[in-house]
Design an enzyme around this catalytic site. Structure first.
Site, PDB file in Angstrom:
ATOM      1  CB  CYS A 141      -2.351   0.170   8.273  1.00 10.26           C
ATOM      2  SG  CYS A 141      -0.764   1.309   8.695  1.00 10.26           S
ATOM      3  CD  GLU A 172       9.839  -1.643  13.226  1.00  9.96           C
ATOM      4  OE1 GLU A 172       9.881  -0.443  12.224  1.00  9.96           O
ATOM      5  OE2 GLU A 172       9.866  -2.612  12.943  1.00  9.96           O
ATOM      6  CG  ASN A 221      -0.258   0.112   2.742  1.00 10.93           C
ATOM      7  OD1 ASN A 221       0.581  -0.885   2.440  1.00 10.93           O
ATOM      8  ND2 ASN A 221      -0.687   0.838   3.473  1.00 10.93           N
ATOM      9  CD  GLU A 225       5.373  -0.544  12.257  1.00 11.73           C
ATOM     10  OE1 GLU A 225       6.081  -0.713  10.867  1.00 11.73           O
ATOM     11  OE2 GLU A 225       5.501  -0.039  13.563  1.00 11.73           O
TER      12      GLU A 225
HETATM   13  P1  NAD Z   1       0.237  -9.139   3.212  1.00 10.13           P
HETATM   14  O1  NAD Z   1       0.059 -10.134   4.987  1.00 10.13           O
HETATM   15  O2  NAD Z   1      -0.641 -10.340   2.316  1.00 10.13           O
HETATM   16  O3  NAD Z   1       1.790  -9.203   2.281  1.00 10.13           O
HETATM   17  C1  NAD Z   1       2.582  -8.337   3.033  1.00 10.13           C
HETATM   18  C2  NAD Z   1       4.258  -9.258   2.937  1.00 10.13           C
HETATM   19  O4  NAD Z   1       4.127 -10.014   3.302  1.00 10.13           O
HETATM   20  C3  NAD Z   1       4.420  -8.508   0.853  1.00 10.13           C
HETATM   21  O5  NAD Z   1       5.502  -8.413   0.650  1.00 10.13           O
HETATM   22  C4  NAD Z   1       3.869 -10.447   1.055  1.00 10.13           C
HETATM   23  O6  NAD Z   1       4.729 -10.996   0.090  1.00 10.13           O
HETATM   24  C5  NAD Z   1       4.953 -11.025   2.453  1.00 10.13           C
HETATM   25  N1  NAD Z   1       4.328 -12.272   2.190  1.00 10.13           N
HETATM   26  C6  NAD Z   1       3.357 -13.033   2.788  1.00 10.13           C
HETATM   27  N2  NAD Z   1       3.269 -13.907   2.504  1.00 10.13           N
HETATM   28  C7  NAD Z   1       4.157 -14.561   3.368  1.00 10.13           C
HETATM   29  C8  NAD Z   1       4.822 -15.762   4.383  1.00 10.13           C
HETATM   30  N3  NAD Z   1       4.008 -16.441   4.619  1.00 10.13           N
HETATM   31  N4  NAD Z   1       5.921 -15.151   4.547  1.00 10.13           N
HETATM   32  C9  NAD Z   1       7.228 -13.748   4.156  1.00 10.13           C
HETATM   33  N5  NAD Z   1       6.639 -13.265   3.809  1.00 10.13           N
HETATM   34  C10 NAD Z   1       4.993 -12.838   3.724  1.00 10.13           C
HETATM   35  O7  NAD Z   1      -0.495  -7.419   3.247  1.00 10.13           O
HETATM   36  P2  NAD Z   1      -0.494  -6.769   2.030  1.00 10.13           P
HETATM   37  O8  NAD Z   1      -1.925  -7.627   1.586  1.00 10.13           O
HETATM   38  O9  NAD Z   1       0.959  -6.928   1.401  1.00 10.13           O
HETATM   39  O10 NAD Z   1      -0.902  -5.544   3.028  1.00 10.13           O
HETATM   40  C11 NAD Z   1      -2.170  -4.745   3.472  1.00 10.13           C
HETATM   41  C12 NAD Z   1      -1.901  -5.647   4.356  1.00 10.13           C
HETATM   42  O11 NAD Z   1      -1.006  -4.995   5.230  1.00 10.13           O
HETATM   43  C13 NAD Z   1      -2.887  -4.496   6.099  1.00 10.13           C
HETATM   44  O12 NAD Z   1      -3.405  -5.665   6.964  1.00 10.13           O
HETATM   45  C14 NAD Z   1      -2.821  -3.587   6.213  1.00 10.13           C
HETATM   46  O13 NAD Z   1      -3.101  -2.953   7.497  1.00 10.13           O
HETATM   47  C15 NAD Z   1      -0.906  -3.554   6.511  1.00 10.13           C
HETATM   48  N6  NAD Z   1      -0.531  -2.744   6.875  1.00 10.13           N
HETATM   49  C16 NAD Z   1      -0.019  -2.297   8.262  1.00 10.13           C
HETATM   50  C17 NAD Z   1       0.587  -1.104   8.618  1.00 10.13           C
HETATM   51  C18 NAD Z   1       1.196  -0.658   9.662  1.00 10.13           C
HETATM   52  O14 NAD Z   1       2.526  -0.008  10.187  1.00 10.13           O
HETATM   53  N7  NAD Z   1       0.651  -1.792  10.908  1.00 10.13           N
HETATM   54  C19 NAD Z   1       0.814  -0.389   7.230  1.00 10.13           C
HETATM   55  C20 NAD Z   1       0.659  -0.753   6.232  1.00 10.13           C
HETATM   56  C21 NAD Z   1       0.179  -2.060   5.606  1.00 10.13           C
END
Ligand code: NAD
Length: 448
Positions: A248, A429, A116, A214
């Site tokens: 998020c 963080e 995002n 996060e």
């Molecule tokens: P996601 O969990 O699908 O993917 C995030 C990352 O993790 C990607 O790089 C993905 O390739 C990797 N990943 C996926 N499966 C994995 C595994 N088994 N092992 C290791 N890495 C793996 O999330 P998304 O759909 O890319 O992002 C959206 C989510 O992120 C939403 O839930 C949003 O709230 C959250 N988010 C949180 C914050 C925060 O700071 N708290 C900030 C931005 C987004």
């Protein structure tokens, strides 16, 4: 193409080999490199902005105002913050001892980020990890890795020694999993969904890795009757729909004191209708396209679910037609959508939607507002709107959220801790918190 798992292994080996040199640099030397990287991102700002918008779907205006300037600032901020940390010391004169702590970089940091805010969130991890003296293997989201690749090309010029920053590209289950499960990666900083964090936690558990997670949110805004609606309405529209609702920290549930509920709803819906979705290059649009067809279907599915449960859609999906130019007709656009009449236990009110959809609901008492606000498994961010200082303090303290904004949204001092409670994450963080995470502390006692 090299197998992803071998590629991750090669990256970890390179990072491990580079660690003694990089961790041996003075803080000043490391800061110089980080500042140079910031300079180079800024010098190529327009190119990064266009790439981020094209890759992710966000508007050029948002990438220009938020994503890329913040990516550069992340390097500048940690280049500076890391020069001001001190460690602790205590005296035990009665036994002739002086105790103090020392902090050392941990080693190879595994960094994983979502789609995002692609470069913004990746640099939020790379910068503090490097500043503390670690080397890194970072994996951007497979959906949005263009700007990470562009940044790789600047590393040499910035003076980053070979092997210090390694970016691996690939899917989560392959490249991400290989990184998390690598025995030579002692810490993992992850931003993404709660479901992925659960898998990462299980994968890392046998190695006792240090984890910073996060995760997602289902963020409430609580609007009391004495709120300044002239400020509250535009800010809450922005907090609900910025970056297509794909932040998020976006507001997802708005609870409004019943006395002003009809007035709030009228004004809020009118303002949301002006928050246009369309061509990301057109500066009159406030939203671009969602990340993918699958995600658009998921977000629309929540609107359909709300309707099937008796919810009322006031604007957006199914009501407002998008006026898209020919080149964008097949894009994954969705108008800002406001829903009422959904019960608190509905999946629409409990799960992260992560799109341009917000639910509005009335409340009668402060206690009820808190119960509703805290009534989800997430605890990332919350907003409170009131002119009553006492009320603001009481509510902010009782809200289960890592960040509470009162009478504002998304104002961030990077010195302060960032992170979530409950299913929104583990760890914090920020200037000091990142330093603590990316270093190991040791207590030393000296007897004279
Ligand atoms: P996601 O969990 O699908 O993917 C995030 C990352 O993790 C990607 O790089 C993905 O390739 C990797 N990943 C996926 N499966 C994995 C595994 N088994 N092992 C290791 N890495 C793996 O999330 P998304 O759909 O890319 O992002 C959206 C989510 O992120 C939403 O839930 C949003 O709230 C959250 N988010 C949180 C914050 C925060 O700071 N708290 C900030 C931005 C987004």
């Amino acid at each position: 193409m090299m197998d992803r798992i071998k590629e991750v292994d090669a990256a970890v080996k390179a990072a491990k080999a580079a660690f003694p040199e990089w961790s041996g640099f003075s803080q000043e030397q490391r800061s110089q490199v980080l500042n140079k990287l910031a300079d180079l991102i800024e010098a190529n700002l327009e190119e990064f902005v266009r790439a981020e918008s094209k890759d992710q779907g966000k508007t050029i205006a948002f990438a220009q105002a938020v994503d890329i300037p913040r990516s550069a600032f992340n390097f500048r901020f940690f280049a500076s913050a890391s020069r001001h940390h001190t460690t602790e010391c205590s005296q035990m004169d009665h036994v002739g001892c002086l105790n103090f702590t020392v902090r050392c970089p941990v080693g190879v940091a595994g960094l994983i980020s979502p789609w995002n805010l692609p470069l913004y969130l990746l640099t939020w991890k790379i910068a503090p990890a490097l500043a503390a003296g670690n080397t890194v293997v970072a994996k951007p989201s497979e959906m949005t890795s263009v700007t990470a690749w562009m940044m790789c090309k600047l590393m040499n010029q910035a003076g980053v020694p070979p092997g210090v920053v390694n970016i691996v590209f690939g899917t989560g289950p392959k490249a991400g999993d290989a990184l998390v499960g690598h025995p030579d990666v002692p810490l993992v900083s992850f931003t993404g969904s709660t479901a992925t964090a659960q898998r990462i936690t299980e994968r890392a558990a046998p190695y006792c890795k240090k984890l910073s997670l996060e995760l997602g949110g289902k963020n409430p805004a609580i609007v009391f009757a004495d709120a300044d609606l002239d400020q509250c309405i535009p800010t809450t529209v922005r907090s609900s729909f910025s970056n297509q609702g794909e932040i998020c920290l976006c507001t997802s549930r708005i609870y409004v004191e019943r006395k002003i509920y009809p007035e709030f709803l009228d004004k809020f819906v009118a303002a949301a209708k002006k928050w246009k979705a369309g061509d990301p290059c057109d500066s009159s649009n406030s939203m671009g396209a969602l990340i993918s067809k699958e995600h658009l279907d998921k977000v629309r599915g929540f609107v359909a679910l709300a309707k099937s449960e008796g919810g009322v859609v006031h604007c957006g999906e199914g009501l407002d037609k998008l006026d898209l130019p020919e080149k964008n007709k097949c894009g994954y656009f969705m108008p800002a959508t406001v829903i009422t009449g959904v019960c608190d236990s509905s999946r629409v009110m409990q799960e992260e939607i992560f799109g341009p959809v917000v639910c509005v609901s009335p409340f009668d008492t402060e206690e009820e507002a808190l119960t509703k606000g805290n009534g989800v498994r997430f605890g990332l961010a919350a907003a409170v709107w009131s002119r009553d200082v006492g009320k603001v303090h009481r509510v902010a303290r009782q809200l289960q959220a890592g960040i509470v904004w009162t009478n504002c949204w998304l104002v961030r001092d990077l010195n302060l801790p960032f992170g979530g409670m409950k299913s929104s994450g583990i760890g914090r963080e920020g200037a000091k918190d990142s330093y603590y995470f990316f270093t190991e502390v040791k207590s030393v006692t000296i007897k004279h």
